[in-house]
Write a protein that holds these residues in place. Sequence first.
Motif, PDB file in Angstrom:
ATOM      1  N   SER A 180     -31.851   9.490  50.036  1.00  0.00           N
ATOM      2  CA  SER A 180     -30.466   9.405  49.585  1.00  0.00           C
ATOM      3  C   SER A 180     -30.424   9.336  48.067  1.00  0.00           C
ATOM      4  CB  SER A 180     -29.784   8.173  50.179  1.00  0.00           C
ATOM      5  OG  SER A 180     -28.390   8.222  49.948  1.00  0.00           O
ATOM      6  N   ASP A 181     -29.228   9.484  47.559  1.00  0.00           N
ATOM      7  CA  ASP A 181     -28.980   9.331  46.125  1.00  0.00           C
ATOM      8  C   ASP A 181     -29.819  10.283  45.284  1.00  0.00           C
ATOM      9  OD1 ASP A 181     -27.409   7.385  47.155  1.00  0.00           O
ATOM     10  OD2 ASP A 181     -28.149   5.763  45.910  1.00  0.00           O
ATOM     11  N   ASN A 185     -24.489   6.449  50.867  1.00  0.00           N
ATOM     12  CA  ASN A 185     -24.845   6.116  49.487  1.00  0.00           C
ATOM     13  C   ASN A 185     -25.621   4.806  49.448  1.00  0.00           C
ATOM     14  OD1 ASN A 185     -22.060   5.373  50.332  1.00  0.00           O
ATOM     15  ND2 ASN A 185     -22.121   4.100  48.468  1.00  0.00           N
ATOM     16  N   ASP A 186     -26.709   4.767  48.690  1.00  0.00           N
ATOM     17  CA  ASP A 186     -27.528   3.557  48.613  1.00  0.00           C
ATOM     18  C   ASP A 186     -26.866   2.450  47.808  1.00  0.00           C
ATOM     19  OD1 ASP A 186     -29.463   4.580  50.204  1.00  0.00           O
ATOM     20  OD2 ASP A 186     -30.910   4.986  48.602  1.00  0.00           O
ATOM     21  N   GLN A 190     -27.193  16.942  55.560  1.00  0.00           N
ATOM     22  CA  GLN A 190     -27.037  17.330  54.161  1.00  0.00           C
ATOM     23  C   GLN A 190     -25.595  17.076  53.718  1.00  0.00           C
ATOM     24  OE1 GLN A 190     -29.048  21.225  55.214  1.00  0.00           O
ATOM     25  NE2 GLN A 190     -29.861  20.980  53.144  1.00  0.00           N
ATOM     26  N   ILE A 191     -25.438  16.053  52.893  1.00  0.00           N
ATOM     27  CA  ILE A 191     -24.119  15.589  52.468  1.00  0.00           C
ATOM     28  C   ILE A 191     -24.120  15.420  50.958  1.00  0.00           C
ATOM     29  CG2 ILE A 191     -22.385  13.767  52.714  1.00  0.00           C
ATOM     30  CD1 ILE A 191     -23.580  13.126  55.447  1.00  0.00           C
ATOM     31  N   VAL A 192     -23.041  15.825  50.318  1.00  0.00           N
ATOM     32  CA  VAL A 192     -22.917  15.737  48.865  1.00  0.00           C
ATOM     33  C   VAL A 192     -21.617  15.026  48.539  1.00  0.00           C
ATOM     34  CG1 VAL A 192     -21.823  18.020  48.695  1.00  0.00           C
ATOM     35  CG2 VAL A 192     -23.068  17.102  46.734  1.00  0.00           C
ATOM     36  N   TRP A 193     -21.620  14.210  47.457  1.00  0.00           N
ATOM     37  CA  TRP A 193     -20.416  13.447  47.141  1.00  0.00           C
ATOM     38  C   TRP A 193     -20.285  13.197  45.642  1.00  0.00           C
ATOM     39  CZ3 TRP A 193     -24.827  11.232  49.141  1.00  0.00           C
ATOM     40  CH2 TRP A 193     -25.386  10.144  48.457  1.00  0.00           C
ATOM     41  N   THR A 194     -19.090  12.741  45.256  1.00  0.00           N
ATOM     42  CA  THR A 194     -18.807  12.341  43.875  1.00  0.00           C
ATOM     43  C   THR A 194     -19.076  10.852  43.749  1.00  0.00           C
ATOM     44  OG1 THR A 194     -17.077  14.037  43.763  1.00  0.00           O
ATOM     45  CG2 THR A 194     -17.080  12.342  42.045  1.00  0.00           C
ATOM     46  N   ASP A 195     -19.945  10.489  42.796  1.00  0.00           N
ATOM     47  CA  ASP A 195     -20.424   9.113  42.671  1.00  0.00           C
ATOM     48  C   ASP A 195     -20.062   8.554  41.291  1.00  0.00           C
ATOM     49  OD1 ASP A 195     -22.775   7.427  44.330  1.00  0.00           O
ATOM     50  OD2 ASP A 195     -22.604   6.891  42.214  1.00  0.00           O
ATOM     51  N   ILE A 196     -19.706   7.267  41.251  1.00  0.00           N
ATOM     52  CA  ILE A 196     -19.254   6.661  39.991  1.00  0.00           C
ATOM     53  C   ILE A 196     -20.099   5.453  39.600  1.00  0.00           C
ATOM     54  CG2 ILE A 196     -16.878   7.495  40.129  1.00  0.00           C
ATOM     55  CD1 ILE A 196     -16.106   4.801  41.375  1.00  0.00           C
ATOM     56  N   ILE A 201     -22.507  14.016  40.653  1.00  0.00           N
ATOM     57  CA  ILE A 201     -22.706  14.619  41.971  1.00  0.00           C
ATOM     58  C   ILE A 201     -24.028  14.124  42.549  1.00  0.00           C
ATOM     59  CG2 ILE A 201     -22.814  16.748  43.303  1.00  0.00           C
ATOM     60  CD1 ILE A 201     -20.144  16.290  41.859  1.00  0.00           C
ATOM     61  N   TYR A 202     -23.942  13.487  43.723  1.00  0.00           N
ATOM     62  CA  TYR A 202     -25.121  12.967  44.420  1.00  0.00           C
ATOM     63  C   TYR A 202     -25.233  13.630  45.796  1.00  0.00           C
ATOM     64  CZ  TYR A 202     -26.299   9.219  41.129  1.00  0.00           C
ATOM     65  OH  TYR A 202     -26.705   8.511  40.031  1.00  0.00           O
ATOM     66  N   TYR A 203     -26.424  13.440  46.404  1.00  0.00           N
ATOM     67  CA  TYR A 203     -26.743  14.182  47.626  1.00  0.00           C
ATOM     68  C   TYR A 203     -27.691  13.363  48.498  1.00  0.00           C
ATOM     69  CZ  TYR A 203     -29.322  17.857  50.265  1.00  0.00           C
ATOM     70  OH  TYR A 203     -29.944  18.618  51.222  1.00  0.00           O
ATOM     71  N   GLN A 204     -27.509  13.497  49.823  1.00  0.00           N
ATOM     72  CA  GLN A 204     -28.454  12.896  50.761  1.00  0.00           C
ATOM     73  C   GLN A 204     -29.041  13.961  51.680  1.00  0.00           C
ATOM     74  OE1 GLN A 204     -27.561  10.923  54.526  1.00  0.00           O
ATOM     75  NE2 GLN A 204     -28.497   9.065  53.732  1.00  0.00           N
ATOM     76  N   LEU A 205     -30.358  13.851  51.896  1.00  0.00           N
ATOM     77  CA  LEU A 205     -31.066  14.662  52.878  1.00  0.00           C
ATOM     78  C   LEU A 205     -31.682  13.703  53.885  1.00  0.00           C
ATOM     79  CD1 LEU A 205     -32.289  17.404  53.811  1.00  0.00           C
ATOM     80  CD2 LEU A 205     -34.242  16.878  52.335  1.00  0.00           C
ATOM     81  N   SER A 206     -31.269  13.802  55.142  1.00  0.00           N
ATOM     82  CA  SER A 206     -31.755  12.852  56.139  1.00  0.00           C
ATOM     83  C   SER A 206     -32.801  13.435  57.071  1.00  0.00           C
ATOM     84  CB  SER A 206     -30.583  12.317  56.971  1.00  0.00           C
ATOM     85  OG  SER A 206     -29.928  13.361  57.662  1.00  0.00           O
TER      86      SER A 206
END
Length: 559
Positions: A32-33, A377-378, A397-403, A410-415
Motif C-alpha cells: 500500500s501507499d 491507506n496505511d 489495484q486502487i488509486v486515490w488522492t492523499d493529503i 496520488i497514491y496506489y495500492q497493489l494487493s
Amino acid sequence: MVLKTKPIKYTATFTNPSVKINEFNSLEEPISDIIISNQTGQERYPSIITSGKNAIVAYEYTNNSNTNIYLKQSVDYGISWSDSLVLPQPEKYSGINTTSPNLYIAPGRNKAYGAYISPDKNAGIYGNFLIDDITSSNIQIFPQIVDWSKRPYESSPEDFFSFTNFHVPDIVNYDNSTTPWVIAIIGSTNYTDESGTGPCADSPMFSFNHLEDPENFVSIAWFPNIQHCNNLSIANEYGNEMIYGVCEIKNGSNQDLLFFKGNPALWTPEDAELINQTITSDSNLLHPKITVKGNNVYIVAESDAEGIVIYHSSNKGDSWSKINVTENILSPGSNPSFPNIVLEETDFFCTFVESGNLSLTKSNNSGVNWSSPIRINDVNNSVFSQYNYYDIANKDQIVWTDIREGNQDIYYQLSYVPSVDLKIVNFSFSKENPLFPFKNFITIIVKNLGDGYAENVLVNVSYECDDGNITTTKHTAIIARIDSYQTKTVTTNLFALKSPDMFKAFIDFAGITNITVTVDPNQEKGDTDYSNNALTKSIEYKDIFLRFWRFENLFKLLK
C-alpha cells in the motif's frame, strides 16, 4: 437533440518514459501507499486502467494557477511508475487548463480511451484521446479537442449559441466501427431550434463520432427535458451498443438518482431516444457509480440516511431492488461516502470513504452479506474525500488522492500479483527433413500453471555426455505469450541440417546420455516454482543419428 462540429485532431508520442521493471514471484501481503506522484503542487482526480502487468494513470496537476492532465505508465503491476507525461494541446489552445480525466479500457485489450474537460471559456470545451497501446514503451496518443463555447447557427451564421459548464465526464469503449467511444458529460446550453426546444441547465449530454462523417465531425446529443443533474457515471458491456448510466437529479430539496439507457448509434438529429426513470428514496442519494453484467445493472450510491446502498436490476433497468452494504459492517454514527463497485466473477467488491479512510468490503453471495471493511491507506485519515478523487481498476489495484503531506498527492495500492508457474510437460524428437536420417527436430510442450501471463519466454535445450560435460545448444525457442493455465507447443532444432553444423554434431553429440529442456532458464519471468521448469530424458546416440550410430566411438575420439 443532436448537433455536430469539427474537432481539432493531433498526435503525440511519448518515447521511453523511463519505466522501471520489477519481476515478482508473489506478494505475501498488499503493498500500500505506493507514491505515483507527489510534486510540490496539487495532484488529484486520478483514473486508472490496467491490462495484465500494464497500467496507465491519468490525473490533474495544479502548479501555481495552471492545471493540466498528466499520465504515468507502469509495466510491473504498478510497483514502479514512469516519469509524468503531460497531455499536450494543439497550438490554438496552448496554455488552456485541462481537468477531470477519465480513462476506459475494454477487457483483454491494450487500446484505451480517455476524456477530459477544460474549465476555460465558461467550461465549454471537452476532449478525448486514444492511447493506441498501453503496453508500448513508445506510447502514441491521438487526442482531439472539441470547442462548443461559441458556435454559429447553421441557419443563421451571424447568430451564435454556446455550451457551458461541462463537468464530470465519463467515457466507455463503444463497440461500433464508426464511433469506438462515447463520452457522457453534464452540461448546459442556450441553443434553441425553430420550435424553441434546446436550452437546458445541467443536463446529461453525449458525444461520439458523427455517424455519417466520423472522420471530420463529432456529435453532441442531449435531451432538454432532463435537467438539474450532477455526478454522472456510464457503463456498457463491450460488444453491446447499449449505454447505461446514472446521475444525480434534483427533486425539490432532495437529490434522487436518474437511471438512463440508450443506443447512440441510432441517434439522429430527427430521432434520438433516451429511456430514463427516477430512483427515489426518503433520503438524498448521492455520488452514484454504475456497472453492468449481462441483464444485471448495479448502481451504488451514498444515502445520507442509510449509508452505502446498491440498486440492482436483473432486467436491464426495468425494475429495481435495494441492497444495503454498510448497515451491518460499520458502527452507528458512521458516514460512508463516495462508493464504487467492481464485479469479479461471483464476488462483489465495494469501496467507500469514511472518516478520511478508503475501505473495501466484499460479498460472495450477491450482496446479502458483506465482510468487515479493510482500510486501503496505511496512514489514518489521509484520503481526500470528493467525487472521482479515487478510482478502482479491480479489487487489487486502487488509486486515490492523499493529503498526508499537507497537499494533494496520488497514491496506489497493489494487493495481489498474478503468479506465473511454467512447466515443461513433455518433449519429443522427429525428423526435420525426411531425406535426412536424423531426429534433430524437437517438439516441446509448455504449460502455465499460474493465473498470470508471461511474454517472450525463452526455451532452451542442453545435453550431457558420458564425460560429464553439459552443453547448451545454440538453437532456442521463444514463446511470444503464454496466458494463465494455457498450454503452448514450440519447436526447435538440436542442430542445423547444413554444413558445417551437421558434421560438427556427429562429434559433439558422441557419448550423449541425456537431454534437458528448460523454460525460462535465466529465471527472468518471476516463476513461483522453478523446480518444474526443466525436464530431462535419457537418450542414446542412435536415437538421434539413425544410421551413423555405429561410428559413435570414432566420433568420440575426435572430440
